[in-house]
Design a protein around this motif. Structure first.
Motif, PDB file in Angstrom:
ATOM      1  N   ALA A   1       3.777  -8.606   0.202  1.00 55.54           N
ATOM      2  CA  ALA A   1       4.992  -7.856  -0.109  1.00 55.54           C
ATOM      3  C   ALA A   1       6.137  -8.829  -0.431  1.00 55.54           C
ATOM      4  O   ALA A   1       6.051 -10.032  -0.165  1.00 55.54           O
ATOM      5  N   VAL A   2       7.198  -8.283  -1.001  1.00 56.06           N
ATOM      6  CA  VAL A   2       8.409  -9.059  -1.290  1.00 56.06           C
ATOM      7  C   VAL A   2       9.571  -8.375  -0.574  1.00 56.06           C
ATOM      8  O   VAL A   2       9.925  -7.250  -0.905  1.00 56.06           O
ATOM      9  N   ASP A   3      10.138  -9.057   0.427  1.00 59.30           N
ATOM     10  CA  ASP A   3      11.176  -8.477   1.283  1.00 59.30           C
ATOM     11  C   ASP A   3      10.764  -7.085   1.745  1.00 59.30           C
ATOM     12  O   ASP A   3      11.533  -6.126   1.688  1.00 59.30           O
ATOM     13  N   GLY A   4       9.519  -6.974   2.187  1.00 59.84           N
ATOM     14  CA  GLY A   4       9.006  -5.723   2.721  1.00 59.84           C
ATOM     15  C   GLY A   4       8.514  -4.739   1.685  1.00 59.84           C
ATOM     16  O   GLY A   4       7.911  -3.721   2.043  1.00 59.84           O
ATOM     17  N   CYS A   5       8.760  -4.992   0.404  1.00 56.05           N
ATOM     18  CA  CYS A   5       8.392  -4.038  -0.643  1.00 56.05           C
ATOM     19  C   CYS A   5       6.952  -4.245  -1.113  1.00 56.05           C
ATOM     20  O   CYS A   5       6.544  -5.379  -1.410  1.00 56.05           O
ATOM     21  N   ALA A   6       6.209  -3.151  -1.206  1.00 57.80           N
ATOM     22  CA  ALA A   6       4.862  -3.195  -1.762  1.00 57.80           C
ATOM     23  C   ALA A   6       4.907  -3.685  -3.202  1.00 57.80           C
ATOM     24  O   ALA A   6       5.872  -3.439  -3.931  1.00 57.80           O
ATOM     25  N   THR A   7       3.856  -4.373  -3.612  1.00 59.47           N
ATOM     26  CA  THR A   7       3.800  -4.995  -4.932  1.00 59.47           C
ATOM     27  C   THR A   7       2.592  -4.482  -5.719  1.00 59.47           C
ATOM     28  O   THR A   7       1.887  -3.576  -5.274  1.00 59.47           O
ATOM     29  N   ASP A   8       2.346  -5.108  -6.866  1.00 57.45           N
ATOM     30  CA  ASP A   8       1.187  -4.728  -7.678  1.00 57.45           C
ATOM     31  C   ASP A   8      -0.118  -4.880  -6.886  1.00 57.45           C
ATOM     32  O   ASP A   8      -1.083  -4.155  -7.137  1.00 57.45           O
ATOM     33  N   TRP A   9      -0.154  -5.842  -5.955  1.00 54.21           N
ATOM     34  CA  TRP A   9      -1.370  -5.991  -5.146  1.00 54.21           C
ATOM     35  C   TRP A   9      -1.660  -4.698  -4.384  1.00 54.21           C
ATOM     36  O   TRP A   9      -2.788  -4.224  -4.336  1.00 54.21           O
ATOM     37  N   HIS A  10      -0.635  -4.120  -3.776  1.00 54.34           N
ATOM     38  CA  HIS A  10      -0.818  -2.878  -3.035  1.00 54.34           C
ATOM     39  C   HIS A  10      -1.193  -1.725  -3.965  1.00 54.34           C
ATOM     40  O   HIS A  10      -1.946  -0.824  -3.571  1.00 54.34           O
ATOM     41  N   GLN A  11      -0.685  -1.745  -5.200  1.00 58.35           N
ATOM     42  CA  GLN A  11      -1.038  -0.703  -6.165  1.00 58.35           C
ATOM     43  C   GLN A  11      -2.532  -0.723  -6.484  1.00 58.35           C
ATOM     44  O   GLN A  11      -3.119   0.301  -6.817  1.00 58.35           O
ATOM     45  N   PHE A  12      -3.145  -1.889  -6.343  1.00 59.89           N
ATOM     46  CA  PHE A  12      -4.597  -2.003  -6.512  1.00 59.89           C
ATOM     47  C   PHE A  12      -5.335  -1.766  -5.198  1.00 59.89           C
ATOM     48  O   PHE A  12      -6.312  -1.017  -5.138  1.00 59.89           O
ATOM     49  N   HIS A  13      -4.850  -2.383  -4.142  1.00 53.91           N
ATOM     50  CA  HIS A  13      -5.566  -2.435  -2.863  1.00 53.91           C
ATOM     51  C   HIS A  13      -5.672  -1.068  -2.188  1.00 53.91           C
ATOM     52  O   HIS A  13      -6.764  -0.657  -1.763  1.00 53.91           O
ATOM     53  N   VAL A  14      -4.556  -0.371  -2.056  1.00 54.85           N
ATOM     54  CA  VAL A  14      -4.566   0.885  -1.300  1.00 54.85           C
ATOM     55  C   VAL A  14      -5.388   1.971  -2.000  1.00 54.85           C
ATOM     56  O   VAL A  14      -6.208   2.635  -1.351  1.00 54.85           O
ATOM     57  N   PRO A  15      -5.241   2.188  -3.314  1.00 56.30           N
ATOM     58  CA  PRO A  15      -6.124   3.166  -3.964  1.00 56.30           C
ATOM     59  C   PRO A  15      -7.602   2.817  -3.842  1.00 56.30           C
ATOM     60  O   PRO A  15      -8.454   3.714  -3.750  1.00 56.30           O
ATOM     61  N   SER A  16      -7.937   1.514  -3.806  1.00 55.57           N
ATOM     62  CA  SER A  16      -9.325   1.121  -3.622  1.00 55.57           C
ATOM     63  C   SER A  16      -9.835   1.578  -2.258  1.00 55.57           C
ATOM     64  O   SER A  16     -10.933   2.133  -2.134  1.00 55.57           O
ATOM     65  N   LEU A  17      -9.030   1.371  -1.211  1.00 51.72           N
ATOM     66  CA  LEU A  17      -9.418   1.836   0.121  1.00 51.72           C
ATOM     67  C   LEU A  17      -9.543   3.359   0.158  1.00 51.72           C
ATOM     68  O   LEU A  17     -10.396   3.907   0.867  1.00 51.72           O
ATOM     69  N   ALA A  18      -8.690   4.024  -0.607  1.00 52.44           N
ATOM     70  CA  ALA A  18      -8.708   5.489  -0.628  1.00 52.44           C
ATOM     71  C   ALA A  18      -9.995   6.043  -1.227  1.00 52.44           C
ATOM     72  O   ALA A  18     -10.325   7.211  -1.014  1.00 52.44           O
ATOM     73  N   LEU A  19     -10.729   5.219  -1.982  1.00 43.84           N
ATOM     74  CA  LEU A  19     -11.999   5.640  -2.581  1.00 43.84           C
ATOM     75  C   LEU A  19     -13.198   5.142  -1.791  1.00 43.84           C
ATOM     76  O   LEU A  19     -14.324   5.186  -2.259  1.00 43.84           O
ATOM     77  N   SER A  20     -12.971   4.677  -0.552  1.00 41.25           N
ATOM     78  CA  SER A  20     -14.037   4.065   0.244  1.00 41.25           C
ATOM     79  C   SER A  20     -14.996   5.076   0.857  1.00 41.25           C
ATOM     80  O   SER A  20     -16.067   4.708   1.310  1.00 41.25           O
ATOM     81  N   GLY A  21     -14.592   6.330   0.906  1.00 35.08           N
ATOM     82  CA  GLY A  21     -15.385   7.343   1.603  1.00 35.08           C
ATOM     83  C   GLY A  21     -14.911   7.597   3.015  1.00 35.08           C
ATOM     84  O   GLY A  21     -15.453   8.471   3.709  1.00 35.08           O
TER      85      GLY A  21
END
Length: 366
Positions: free
Chosen positions: A29-49
């Motif tokens: 993150a940057v000063d606590g703000c989610a970044t492009d990494w989170h835009q990839f990472h969290v949706p990937s976890l959401a498709l984990s089952g």
């Protein structure tokens, strides 16, 4: 019917299965703000089952971050950035997915380097900041002494937890998890290794639990419409620290102030203590808390095999199975577990053809 794929009601929400993706710090993150990494990472976890995905430890104030890269929920910018990530995850995940967030204060483990930068205390040239703890005891050799928290500081931090929980509710999270483990601020109040206070915030377990319970009560009152859980400590792995008896007592207190569930972890109060890590090594802590308190309980810690996860639930040792590294290693762990246990799992329509029954040829198996 597989126990791992049986629905479960936790407070006001119901999860489709018993698989939980544990919070995992990304330090991106940057000063606590989610970044492009989170835009990839969290949706990937959401498709984990998994039925429930809990986002990484998220600081309730800037001073409560572990590192400069830690996620936060202490500003409007943080809230807007995280809202975008959650909207992306929900846009493509199964409708049954539930999302949680772990809110935390790093305490004396704050102002640290990212793991890949060394993981120790920030050097003077790395923009360090003052850390806080119940007592002025450094986390480890080479760490500065934290400032012992005064009552005014405790009020500020309690209110920061409340505001972070309210932001989480506005974003639309289904669950808030309070981080009371791994050596961070709330755990450091509970553990006698870190808390040497002689006022109302210290002493016996009741005194050492007083501030975490105050935070829990305040958060419960602030977000009555969503599930509330806590990650607690099953053992400090030291004769001088917390024991499974203390975990049972802490869970009982938390249940009494309105928490819906706990996840039982261990260790982290100081790096000087050796933790007996191995497959399923924390499951006995969860089993005892569940058995003696009746609160909904997650087991966590090197649980990798779906058959073992199923067995833990069948033996009544936990209500949910939380996984971390296993899901990073296999981002479709839940879908593969369903195949192994002979269960039809919900998939995005774009991924339906990946199910073995849709493969060309006869009954191909993983």
């Amino acid at each position: 019917m597989s126990k791992l794929f049986t629905p479960l009601t936790i407070g006001p929400m119901t999860v489709a299965n018993r698989i939980v993706v544990s919070p995992m710090c990304q330090y991106s993150a940057v000063d606590g703000c989610a970044t492009d990494w989170h835009q990839f990472h969290v949706p990937s976890l959401a498709l984990s089952g998994a039925g429930l995905v809990i986002l990484e430890a998220t600081a309730v104030e800037r001073l409560g971050r572990i590192t400069h890269g830690c996620l936060g929920l202490y500003s409007d910018d943080n809230e807007r950035a995280l809202d975008r990530v959650v909207k992306s995850a929900r846009a493509f995940a199964p409708k049954s997915l539930r999302l949680g967030i772990q809110i935390a204060h790093a305490g004396r483990k704050a102002s640290s380097q990212r793991p890949w930068e060394g993981g120790g205390a920030l050097r003077p040239d790395q923009d360090p900041w003052q850390t806080f703890a119940p007592s002025a005891i450094p986390f480890d050799d080479g760490y500065p002494a934290p400032a012992a928290l005064a009552d005014a500081d405790l009020e500020r931090i309690r209110d920061a937890f409340v505001q972070a929980a309210r932001r989480a509710a506005r974003i639309g999270f289904d669950l808030v998890e309070l981080h009371m483990a791994h050596g961070y601020l709330l755990h450091s109040f509970v553990s006698p290794i870190a808390n040497r206070r002689e006022d109302r915030w210290g002493g016996d377990l009741v005194g050492r639990m007083a501030f975490p319970l105050e935070v829990a009560r305040a958060v419960r009152a602030a977000v009555p419409g969503i599930a509330l859980s806590a990650r607690i400590t099953g053992s400090d792995w030291s004769d001088a620290g917390l024991t499974p008896d203390d975990a049972v007592a802490a869970a009982t207190m938390l249940k009494g102030v309105g928490l819906d569930a706990v996840v039982v972890s261990s260790g982290g109060i100081t790096p000087k203590i050796r933790v007996g890590v191995g497959p399923n090594y924390q499951v006995p802590f969860a089993a005892r808390v569940k058995r003696e308190t009746g609160i909904l309980t997650q087991a966590v810690g090197m649980i990798v095999d779906p058959l073992e996860a199923e067995a833990i639930l069948e033996r009544g040792e936990a209500d949910q199975i939380a996984l971390a590294r296993a899901v990073l290693d296999d981002p479709r762990w839940g879908l593969h577990a369903a195949e192994k246990l002979g269960v039809e799992a919900e998939r995005p329509v774009q991924y339906v053809r990946v199910a073995p029954k849709h493969w060309p040829g006869a009954a191909l198996k993983r």
